[in-house]
Design an enzyme around this catalytic site. Structure first.
Site, PDB file in Angstrom:
ATOM      1  N   GLU A  12      22.971  24.175  11.821  1.00  0.00           N
ATOM      2  CA  GLU A  12      23.956  23.613  10.899  1.00  0.00           C
ATOM      3  C   GLU A  12      24.792  24.692  10.217  1.00  0.00           C
ATOM      4  OE1 GLU A  12      21.921  19.524   9.247  1.00  0.00           O
ATOM      5  OE2 GLU A  12      21.102  21.422   8.525  1.00  0.00           O
ATOM      6  N   ASP A 191      23.987   9.548  13.501  1.00  0.00           N
ATOM      7  CA  ASP A 191      23.432   8.433  14.259  1.00  0.00           C
ATOM      8  C   ASP A 191      23.407   7.201  13.376  1.00  0.00           C
ATOM      9  OD1 ASP A 191      20.131   8.464  13.359  1.00  0.00           O
ATOM     10  OD2 ASP A 191      21.281  10.288  13.073  1.00  0.00           O
TER      11      ASP A 191
END
Length: 223
Positions: A12, A191
């Protein structure tokens, strides 16, 4: 204003390390710290609540930021496009349960709070608006569970009504609350936790714009 960025995974944070002035500072208890700009320090603390709490406390103790900003990916309880940016309104911890002692579900003892609001939401929303990135606001549920569609996801949604679910932000928010340090968070949808068919987790797409938005948000907060 000095801003401390708390991420979970190295994946990240890695795109930030290609910034022209980015430089490694030190690694403490397995947590790497980087200076991205003179007034921006970042770390990758690891996945889950204990790792996030430790990294946040180290960041505060070592670098005394004026603001801690948590960033990363999260599952969503609505069918939002992957990569959608969410400015957190507050955090709760869905896996804290002392109802057997008579407490409300999700209440964190010692501080006796269920929800940890983020700091100065109006200012944060104005700063995000100036970046030009589209965003939503919403509450985030944190717990030591990688969210997937199913009975547990449905229970979290129906019990706490959050927009997102992830594994670190609530712990970072709790540490900042106890330390008296302002806390904000930007999340990107990776998601959908309500999908009954064709569920997939898309990390690259979730990260596509997140770090550019984080840096723009940090700059806008200082304006």
């Amino acid at each position: 204003m000095k801003i401390g960025l708390v991420y979970a995974m190295t994946g990240e944070i890695e795109s930030l390390l290609t910034q022209e002035n980015a430089q490694p500072l030190q690694t403490v208890a397995g947590v790497p710290f980087y200076r991205l700009r003179p007034d921006v320090i970042a770390c990758a603390g690891g996945v889950s609540k204990v790792n996030a709490a430790m990294a946040t406390q180290l960041l505060i103790s070592l670098y005394q930021p004026d603001l801690v900003l948590n960033a990363g990916v999260a599952g969503c309880f609505e069918d939002m496009p992957i990569g959608s940016i969410v400015l957190a309104e507050g955090f709760l911890q869905h896996d804290v349960d002392t109802t057997g002692c008579g407490d409300p579900i999700g209440m964190v003892s010692t501080v006796n709070m269920v929800e940890f609001p983020t700091s100065d939401l109006d200012r944060a929303k104005a700063a995000m608006a100036r970046t030009g990135y589209a965003f939503r606001t919403g509450t985030v549920a944190t717990g030591d569970w990688f969210g997937i569609p199913g009975a547990r996801a449905d229970w979290i949604r129906n019990t706490f009504h959050p927009l997102l679910c992830e594994m670190e932000g609530g712990a970072a928010a709790q540490v900042c609350c106890r330390c008296g340090v302002p806390f904000m968070a930007l999340k990107s949808v990776s998601d959908c936790l309500t999908s009954k068919h064709d569920y997939y987790f898309n990390f690259p797409m979730a990260m596509r714009d997140l770090n550019a938005a984080v840096l723009a948000f940090a700059e806008s907060l200082e304006a």
